[in-house]
Design an enzyme around this catalytic site. Structure first.
Site, PDB file in Angstrom:
ATOM      1  N   GLU A 155       0.877  -1.177   0.000  1.00  0.00           N
ATOM      2  CA  GLU A 155       0.000   0.000   0.000  1.00  0.00           C
ATOM      3  C   GLU A 155       0.914   1.227   0.000  1.00  0.00           C
ATOM      4  OE1 GLU A 155      -2.901  -0.453   3.133  1.00  0.00           O
ATOM      5  OE2 GLU A 155      -3.512  -2.429   2.392  1.00  0.00           O
TER       6      GLU A 155
ATOM      7  N   GLU B  67      -7.545   5.534   5.663  1.00  0.00           N
ATOM      8  CA  GLU B  67      -7.681   4.605   4.533  1.00  0.00           C
ATOM      9  C   GLU B  67      -8.161   5.390   3.318  1.00  0.00           C
ATOM     10  OE1 GLU B  67      -7.398   0.718   3.187  1.00  0.00           O
ATOM     11  OE2 GLU B  67      -7.964   0.779   5.318  1.00  0.00           O
TER      12      GLU B  67
END
Length: 336
Positions: free
Chosen positions: A28, A186
């Site tokens: 990520e 997120e």
């Protein structure tokens, strides 16, 4: 909560130590590159160093997974921070992420202890079309909720939601639970193993606004109370699967794909089988769908998550003065 409760500021301890963590999942990449940039900035001399009231820790959480370009090497690091895992017995050859979780707990915690950092912001990306989300375990942590509210004001054009998981401190499993306050930031959609400039830019802006809020809070600013919409996790839904092979037999329906935080009503299209049949949502109440078709959740058996939405009233807050902190310290000593 009465109007008086809303108007009278709640006094909370200042946030003297803040941690920004990236690379908890090694593929990520927005958080990986943002933490690297923050580390570069920290190495440069600054005229404001003597005036900075907050100690900022920047952490590359899972360096081995980052190096390998993988979510994790042995097991998901972001599931390794329960008290049982952190404090349990160690095997002869423990998974790397278990050892790393204990290192991070020693660095940022210990979890639940008075020496833990004041705030942990853990940076994540999702393949789902979720915009910018705060994900936290508590729906009454006024620090996290006020930071979220501040970001909403500073970034009005960005879709932003607050997701409440609702687990206890003992059962909370992610890195952000190590701090006295904590949340995951997120942001998506972004494919794993890829960095997109627009998503990176959102994360960078979000982190900078968060740090600005901390500086304002520590300087004595009063933050007015108000309302925050919170999405509380109800349940996860798996893909339809073959009983014998356990292979999935359907994909998320095109009417639902990329519509994170839409209201999923009973009988709405949910999945489409590979033979072309539409499978509909069989729940009895409308719920909000998110993490729709998240790439890393195939292994976890999660096609999407469902939440209830409700509006919270949050009080005004301000940081305690030095005198109030000293008085609080004396009171704590007397209680011991």
């Amino acid at each position: 909560m009465s109007q008086m409760d809303v108007d009278e500021p709640v006094c909370l301890p200042r946030l003297s130590r803040v941690a920004v963590c990236g690379g908890t999942h090694g593929n990520e990449l927005s958080g990986v590159y943002l933490v690297r940039e923050l580390l570069k900035l920290q190495r440069r001399p600054s005229e404001d160093d003597d005036e900075e009231p907050t100690s900022l820790l920047t952490v590359l959480s899972n360096p081995r997974a980052v190096q390998q370009g993988r979510r994790y090497t042995d097991t998901d690091l972001n599931r390794c921070f329960t008290l049982a895992t952190l404090n349990g017995p160690t095997s002869d050859s423990p998974p790397y992420e278990i050892l790393r979780a204990r290192e991070l707990n020693a660095m940022l915690g210990p979890k639940g202890g008075p020496g833990a950092v004041d705030l942990v912001c853990d940076l994540h990306n999702t393949t789902a079309n979720m915009g910018l989300c705060f994900i936290a375990y508590s729906d009454c942590d006024w620090i996290c909720l006020h930071i979220f509210k501040y970001l909403q004001r500073q970034m009005p054009d960005v879709p932003m939601r607050f997701v409440h998981l609702g687990s206890s401190e003992k059962e909370s499993y992610s890195l952000d639970s190590v701090g006295k306050h904590g949340f995951a930031m997120e942001i998506g959609p972004q494919p794993h193993g890829v960095v997109r400039s627009d998503i990176y830019g959102l994360m960078n802006a979000g982190v900078q606004h968060m740090l600005d809020w901390v500086r304002l809070f520590n300087s004595g600013a009063v933050f007015e109370g108000g309302f925050v919409d919170v999405f509380t996790l109800v349940k996860n839904i798996d893909y339809p699967r073959d009983e014998k092979t356990h292979n999935i037999t359907a994909a998320v329906h095109s009417h639902l794909q990329d519509r994170d935080f839409c209201l999923l009503r009973p009988h709405d299209p949910l999945f489409q089988t590979f033979s072309g049949e539409t499978l509909r949502y069989s729940g009895s109440e409308p719920l909000y769908a998110f993490f729709i078709n998240e790439g890393s959740y195939y292994e976890k058996g999660i096609a999407l998550s469902l939440a209830r939405k409700r509006r919270l009233v949050i009080p005004a807050i301000r940081a305690q003065t030095e005198e109030e902190e000293q008085a609080r310290g004396f009171t704590s000593e007397e209680e011991e």
